[in-house]
Structures are given as structure tokens and as C-alpha cells.
Motif scaffolding. Structure first.
Motif, PDB file in Angstrom:
ATOM      1  N   PRO A 182       0.808  -1.229   0.000  1.00 32.12           N
ATOM      2  CA  PRO A 182       0.000   0.000   0.000  1.00 32.12           C
ATOM      3  C   PRO A 182       0.837   1.272   0.000  1.00 32.12           C
ATOM      4  O   PRO A 182       0.454   2.281  -0.597  1.00 32.12           O
ATOM      5  CB  PRO A 182      -0.828  -0.127   1.288  1.00 32.12           C
ATOM      6  N   GLU A 183       1.995   1.233   0.644  1.00 34.09           N
ATOM      7  CA  GLU A 183       2.841   2.435   0.703  1.00 34.09           C
ATOM      8  C   GLU A 183       3.347   2.838  -0.673  1.00 34.09           C
ATOM      9  O   GLU A 183       3.571   4.030  -0.938  1.00 34.09           O
ATOM     10  CB  GLU A 183       4.025   2.197   1.635  1.00 34.09           C
ATOM     11  N   HIS A 184       3.501   1.869  -1.572  1.00 29.97           N
ATOM     12  CA  HIS A 184       3.941   2.199  -2.929  1.00 29.97           C
ATOM     13  C   HIS A 184       2.819   2.882  -3.709  1.00 29.97           C
ATOM     14  O   HIS A 184       3.083   3.773  -4.519  1.00 29.97           O
ATOM     15  CB  HIS A 184       4.406   0.935  -3.641  1.00 29.97           C
ATOM     16  N   HIS A 185       1.585   2.483  -3.453  1.00 30.57           N
ATOM     17  CA  HIS A 185       0.451   3.177  -4.057  1.00 30.57           C
ATOM     18  C   HIS A 185       0.354   4.598  -3.505  1.00 30.57           C
ATOM     19  O   HIS A 185       0.029   5.542  -4.245  1.00 30.57           O
ATOM     20  CB  HIS A 185      -0.847   2.416  -3.767  1.00 30.57           C
ATOM     21  N   GLU A 186       0.632   4.768  -2.234  1.00 30.11           N
ATOM     22  CA  GLU A 186       0.581   6.096  -1.616  1.00 30.11           C
ATOM     23  C   GLU A 186       1.630   7.020  -2.223  1.00 30.11           C
ATOM     24  O   GLU A 186       1.366   8.195  -2.483  1.00 30.11           O
ATOM     25  CB  GLU A 186       0.781   5.977  -0.106  1.00 30.11           C
ATOM     26  N   VAL A 187       2.822   6.479  -2.452  1.00 29.27           N
ATOM     27  CA  VAL A 187       3.879   7.273  -3.081  1.00 29.27           C
ATOM     28  C   VAL A 187       3.445   7.696  -4.482  1.00 29.27           C
ATOM     29  O   VAL A 187       3.605   8.860  -4.880  1.00 29.27           O
ATOM     30  CB  VAL A 187       5.190   6.467  -3.156  1.00 29.27           C
ATOM     31  N   PHE A 188       2.871   6.762  -5.232  1.00 28.38           N
ATOM     32  CA  PHE A 188       2.413   7.052  -6.590  1.00 28.38           C
ATOM     33  C   PHE A 188       1.336   8.134  -6.570  1.00 28.38           C
ATOM     34  O   PHE A 188       1.375   9.073  -7.379  1.00 28.38           O
ATOM     35  CB  PHE A 188       1.880   5.774  -7.221  1.00 28.38           C
TER      36      PHE A 188
END
Length: 232
Positions: free
Chosen positions: A97-103
Motif C-alpha cells: 500500500p505504501e507504494h500506491h501512496e507514493v504514486f
């Protein structure tokens, strides 16, 4: 505990009898979507595990080994009919989920917004190329706070390298990043090489992985950037 791989266990199951006295027929079907061999997209050999990677100022990190989560295989039952069962091996995505947040944070960047608005024909930023950006974020081994605008464009550039035959449209990335100043382009390519190396040379992303990434937040507006829906 049985440490044998699922394929061996599945073969044993074919020899065991079911509760009705008849053998259970198990078919093993291996399907491993995900990154290809670590040589994809780069000619340099991969680093050995356990060594430190030094990154430039844009990456601001020195990490031990490769902190990026590796994709793991899992076995799922694809179908079960009577005494026949089919097992399918799938690769579990390392995207968190943190990678989606960064995106999503990158999508709020003014330069990224202008670039996406400019690419009306979706030649450099359709939904699949943007999905690859998230996949690359998950493999790069950076902390969420370390990702900057440059990483978004580097990931998009690499995705275009992997998937597009026409390489001309991606050159517009330099105009949005540096304007007409060409002196920064060598630094961009140096950072691109470092980014690929930080991913362990795993630059291939399957269509199934892209669709899994999109399914995490299917209402996100960029997933509407579908080339098949563009007027001819």
C-alpha cells in the motif's frame, strides 16, 4: 513439517486414495508472472547479495543488501471437479500500500500533472505504463519519503523502454524536467542506470501484475487512461 515443494506434494497426492477409495487426480499448472531474469534492460551483471549499494544524491541512501521485497510463489486451487483438482502457481506481488501512496503523491506534483495533461494520446503514460511505475517503486528498495519527482519520470522512462516500439515520445520527459537545458540529461541517464540496478535488473512487468496493481484502487482516475478507448 514437510519442506518439499508443492509440486512434489501434489505428485504424492495423486498416489493417495480419496475418502471414497479412488485416487484423487491432481494436475499441476505452473504460471509465474512477474519479473524476468535480472539481466533484463541492462548489460551489467547483478551485484551479489549482502553488498552495499551507493546511490547518488537523488537517491540519498546506502542500504545493506536489497531491501526490496521479493515476489514469492503461492499455490492456489484453480478448479476442483469430483476427483480432479488443478493447482496453479502464481507469483504474489511485492507491491505494498505504501507504494500506491507514493504514486498518488506523485500524481499531485505540478510537473507530473502537466506532463500527463500533455500526453493526450497516452503514448508515454497509459494505464499499463503507469502501473509499471508502481511496480518499479516496489522493487527499488527506497523508503517512501525518499521518492521524488525524478523517480517517477525515471520509472516511466524505463517502462517505455520495455514496452514501446516508438521511443520518440518519451523524449518529452526531458522537456518537462529540464526545459531546453540538455546538460542535465547525462545525469538523468546515470540515475536511470542506478535505479535499474537498485531493482536488481528486474524491469519486466507482466500484464497480470499491472491489472493487480490497478485493482488495488480501481477508481483511481489514471486507470482510465486506456489507449483502446481513444478515438481513431
Amino acid at each position: 513439517m514437510d519442506n518439499r515443494p508443492p509440486s512434489s506434494q501434489a505428485e504424492d497426492e495423486t498416489c493417495q486414495s480419496s475418502s471414497s477409495g479412488y485416487p484423487l487426480e491432481v494436475t499441476v499448472y505452473e504460471e509465474i508472472p512477474g519479473p524476468s531474469a535480472p539481466w533484463a534492460g541492462c548489460t551489467s551483471p547483478p551485484q551479489r547479495p549482502g553488498r552495499k549499494r551507493k546511490r547518488s544524491v537523488a537517491f540519498r541512501a546506502e542500504v545493506e543488501g536489497d531491501p526490496a521485497a521479493e515476489a514469492q510463489d503461492t499455490w492456489v486451487v484453480e478448479w476442483l471437479i469430483g476427483l480432479k483438482m488443478k493447482l496453479k502457481r502464481q507469483r504474489v506481488s511485492s507491491v505494498l500500500p505504501e507504494h500506491h501512496e507514493v504514486f498518488n503523491r506523485m500524481l499531485e506534483d505540478p510537473v507530473v500533472k502537466k506532463f500527463l495533461a500533455w500526453d493526450k494520446r497516452l503514448e508515454v503514460s497509459d494505464k499499463y505504463l503507469l502501473s509499471m511505475v508502481i511496480a518499479y517503486f516496489s522493487r527499488a528498495g527506497l523508503f517512501p519519503w525518499q521518492f521524488q519527482r525524478i523517480h517517477f519520470f525515471i520509472a516511466l522512462y524505463v517502462a517505455s523502454d520495455m514496452e514501446e516500439d516508438n521511443q520518440a515520445p518519451k523524449q518529452a520527459i526531458f522537456l518537462f524536467l529540464y526545459g531546453k537545458n540538455r546538460s542535465q540529461r547525462p545525469l538523468f541517464h546515470k540515475l536511470r542506470s542506478q535505479f535499474i540496478r537498485s531493482m536488481g535488473w528486474k524491469t519486466r512487468v507482466t500484464r497480470e501484475e499491472c491489472e493487480q496493481i490497478q485493482a488495488f484502487d480501481p477508481e483511481l482516475w489514471v486507470w482510465g487512461r486506456d489507449r483502446t478507448l481513444l478515438p481513431q
